[in-house]
Design a protein around this motif. Structure first.
Motif, mmCIF file in Angstrom:
data_model
loop_
_atom_site.group_PDB
_atom_site.id
_atom_site.type_symbol
_atom_site.label_atom_id
_atom_site.label_comp_id
_atom_site.label_asym_id
_atom_site.label_seq_id
_atom_site.Cartn_x
_atom_site.Cartn_y
_atom_site.Cartn_z
ATOM 1 N N TRP A 49 0.831 -1.207 0.000
ATOM 2 C CA TRP A 49 0.000 0.000 0.000
ATOM 3 C C TRP A 49 0.864 1.256 0.000
ATOM 4 O O TRP A 49 0.506 2.251 -0.609
ATOM 5 C CB TRP A 49 -0.940 0.000 1.205
ATOM 6 N N PHE A 50 1.996 1.199 0.680
ATOM 7 C CA PHE A 50 2.923 2.326 0.698
ATOM 8 C C PHE A 50 3.424 2.620 -0.719
ATOM 9 O O PHE A 50 3.464 3.767 -1.164
ATOM 10 C CB PHE A 50 4.098 2.009 1.622
ATOM 11 N N ARG A 51 3.774 1.559 -1.440
ATOM 12 C CA ARG A 51 4.278 1.718 -2.809
ATOM 13 C C ARG A 51 3.179 2.201 -3.748
ATOM 14 O O ARG A 51 3.392 3.108 -4.565
ATOM 15 C CB ARG A 51 4.847 0.375 -3.287
ATOM 16 N N LEU A 52 1.995 1.639 -3.614
ATOM 17 C CA LEU A 52 0.908 1.999 -4.526
ATOM 18 C C LEU A 52 0.380 3.410 -4.243
ATOM 19 O O LEU A 52 0.002 4.129 -5.173
ATOM 20 C CB LEU A 52 -0.230 0.989 -4.403
ATOM 21 N N GLU A 53 0.343 3.787 -2.979
ATOM 22 C CA GLU A 53 -0.151 5.125 -2.650
ATOM 23 C C GLU A 53 0.759 6.195 -3.238
ATOM 24 O O GLU A 53 0.289 7.252 -3.682
ATOM 25 C CB GLU A 53 -0.246 5.280 -1.127
ATOM 26 N N ARG A 54 2.051 5.936 -3.289
ATOM 27 C CA ARG A 54 2.978 6.890 -3.887
ATOM 28 C C ARG A 54 2.683 7.097 -5.369
ATOM 29 O O ARG A 54 2.884 8.187 -5.896
ATOM 30 C CB ARG A 54 4.418 6.396 -3.717
ATOM 31 N N ARG A 55 2.209 6.051 -6.019
ATOM 32 C CA ARG A 55 1.913 6.161 -7.444
ATOM 33 C C ARG A 55 0.753 7.102 -7.724
ATOM 34 O O ARG A 55 0.605 7.585 -8.852
ATOM 35 C CB ARG A 55 1.615 4.771 -8.018
#
Length: 609
Positions: free
Chosen positions: A39-45
């Motif tokens: 979720w951390f990686r996807l939220e940055r996107r």
């Protein structure tokens, strides 16, 4: 079921990204990003906007982590913490380069974000024309550029004009390396798209640049000029060529009535006019504005010494749509001028009178009768305004939501009681250093209003009874300043802790009757507290400071003398500790907020929840 992840195993990345895109509150997005690494990686996107300190250490990683980024703000004033155990390079120059944005870093940003719409480079002094030129070639979709404090030259600005044909907003404050050549090239290049331009403290920008703006930027809507090198000739060209101008802010000591007459004649769509420190124009300029700019809604006059009531009369009779008026330090404007505003400007929603010693009660009587939609009133050092004026405002302007008064010594209980009785929509009240206001006034406010912000700093007649009434009557209170109240004690703190559980910020400095016991009662239920200032509270010890730090999980800032902070509290506070300098303390003393002899060293502790 514990130990099973039913979401990540079932939903694809695209669907989770789509869900994140509908979360418009930053705090909620931040919380979601901490659920797991995915979720951390996807939220940055999904991030469209990013604000960071100036450094090129991590610029190469930004495009891969923030693929949807469209707005980037880089501010060299933001500190970059050095982790414990990491040593600075022996070479000071290499260390400076590692913590500042350079031309190489700016060029790599252009490669990584070719579709960037907004770029802010705040005081990035290590960026030159070479970096800006490289960036402009790669980011042709750029719409807004802020170069405040950047020492870029004409070549870089010309490149922006050549390649960024969609540029709409440009800020050139403190760009000392620019001359007329660069701004002329930019105006020629992006004149059709440019809508907003700010120029301040650019010593080499003259009327030549403004003539180019007037000739090429027919779509310009906002212009902010702060320069002693701009004269009538430049502003005349802008007024004649930029008829769509809606916002004009001027701090140019060499501009006279002739330039304002041109604005009043040509800029008929003007909605906001701000004039700062004008010494070479008179009421004739305001007459021209009143005669021509019928759509004017916002007028700010600061230190305009040659304006008088006749100028405001022209505005009042000509600009019926006026909603915001600020008169600050214009010593020749008196009661009659504000009377004209009260009679004619029925749509007025915000009025600010600062350092206006010649304006008396009668002016606000007219405002109270004529301006029924007034939402905000600011009065600072208006020594001739008293209770009669406040009673008129209270009875006539019942939609009042914000009332800020400072050092208006004729205003006392009578006026504030009237506000509490009639202005039931009031949520923000500040009555700093109004010596005649006491507990009775706060009791009336508590009975009639639901305050969210209250500042009674320096109101010496206010004590426990008034603050207890506020605590019981205003449970939505989130910001409170009760500094320099010598009669305030622990009973008030207990009432606040019991009733105002939404309190986020409190200022207790110079309240000598408050002790650790009061602090304990305060923080017991105020778990949302983020900021607490308690400088020079002789009854508060290191134990009280420790109580605040340990009891408030959301605390971010505590202001207190350094000697009251134990080593254990320092460890709990974390690594971010900043100390106020003696110069800052001296400045506070001068303003009258500190009265104790011999200022001691203070510490600001900032915590991450």
């Amino acid at each position: 079921m514990r130990g099973h992840d039913w979401i990540n195993n079932s939903l694809p990345d695209e669907l989770i990204v789509e869900i994140f895109s509908h979360l418009h509150t930053k705090s909620i997005r931040d919380a979601c990003s901490l659920v797991c690494r995915r979720w951390f990686r996807l939220e940055r996107r999904t991030r469209a906007t990013l604000r960071i300190g100036a450094t090129h250490l991590f610029l190469d990683l930004l495009p891969t982590r923030f693929s949807s980024l469209r707005n980037l703000y880089i501010d060299e004033r933001l500190s970059i913490p050095i982790q414990h155990g990491r040593k600075r390079p022996a070479d000071k120059d290499s260390y400076f380069e590692s913590t500042c944005l350079t031309d190489t870093g700016l060029s790599s940003l252009g490669e990584g974000f070719p579709k960037l719409h907004i770029l802010g480079l705040i005081w990035c002094s290590n960026v030159s024309s070479d970096g800006l030129t490289s960036f402009a070639r790669k980011c042709s979709s750029l719409k807004a550029l802020d170069l405040q404090g950047c020492y870029v030259g004409d070549q870089g600005l010309a490149a922006v004009g050549q390649f960024c044909k969609h540029l709409e907003n440009l800020n050139l404050r403190f760009c000392e390396g620019l001359t007329d050549s660069g701004l002329v090239d930019l105006a020629v290049g992006v004149g059709k798209s440019l809508k907003s331009l700010g120029v301040a403290a650019c010593a080499k920008i003259t009327d030549i640049s403004m003539e180019a703006v007037g000739s090429n930027c027919c779509s310009l809507e906002t212009l902010s000029l702060d320069s002693e090198f701009i004269h009538n000739k430049g502003l005349l060209a802008v007024a004649q060529g930029c008829s769509a101008l809606k916002v004009l802010k001027l701090q140019c000591i060499n501009i006279t009535d002739d330039a304002l007459k041109a604005v009043g004649t040509s800029c008929l769509s003007l909605e906001l006019l701000a004039l700062y420190s004008f010494q070479r124009f008179t009421d004739k300029g305001l007459h021209a504005i009143g005669n021509g700019c019928k759509k004017l809604k916002n007028l700010t006059l600061i230190d305009c010494y040659f304006l008088s009531d006749k100028g405001l009369e022209a505005i009042a009779t000509g600009c019926k749509e006026l909603t915001h008026l600020e008169v600050n330090g214009c010593h020749n404007i008196g009661t009659l001028g504000i009377e004209y505003i009260g009679r004619s400007c029925q749509n007025l929603t915000e009025l600010a009178l600062l350092y206006c010693h010649r304006i008396g009660d009668v002016s606000l009587l007219e405002v109270g009768q004529g301006c029924k939609f007034l939402h905000a009133l600011h009065l600072v050092d208006c020594s001739s305004i008293g209770d009669d004026a406040m009673c008129s405002i209270a009875s006539g302007c019942r939609n009042l939501k914000k009332l800020h008064i400072r050092r208006c010594y004729k205003i006392g209980n009578k006026g504030i009681i009237a506000v509490g009785k009639h202005c039931t929509s009031l949520t923000d009240l500040s009555i700093r250093f109004c010596d005649r206001v006491g507990d009775g006034a706060l009791t009336a406010i508590a009975e009639g209003c639901s305050l969210r912000s209250l500042n009674v700093s320096g109101c010496h007649q206010i004590g426990d009874a008034g603050v207890i009434s506020i605590a019981r009557g205003c449970p939505q209170l989130s910001h409170l300043d009760v500094s320099v109240l010598q009669n305030l004690g622990d009973m008030a703190m207990a009432a606040l802790g019991e009733n105002c559980t939404l309190l986020k910020e409190i200022v207790l400095s110079h309240c000598r009757q408050i002790t650790d016991v009061g602090l304990t009662h305060l923080v017991k239920s105020c778990t949302m507290l983020e900021s607490c200032q308690m400088v020079y509270c002789s009854g508060i010890t290191s134990a009280g400071v420790a109580t605040v730090v340990s009891s408030c999980p959301n605390i971010k800032k505590v202001l207190v003398e350094k000697w009251k902070v134990s080593q254990r509290t320092k460890r709990r506070a974390g690594s971010i500790i900043a100390y106020l300098s003696n110069a800052i303390i001296t400045g506070i003393i001068i303003t009258g907020l500190l009265f104790r002899r011999g200022a001691t060293e203070e510490a600001v502790f900032q915590f991450s929840p």
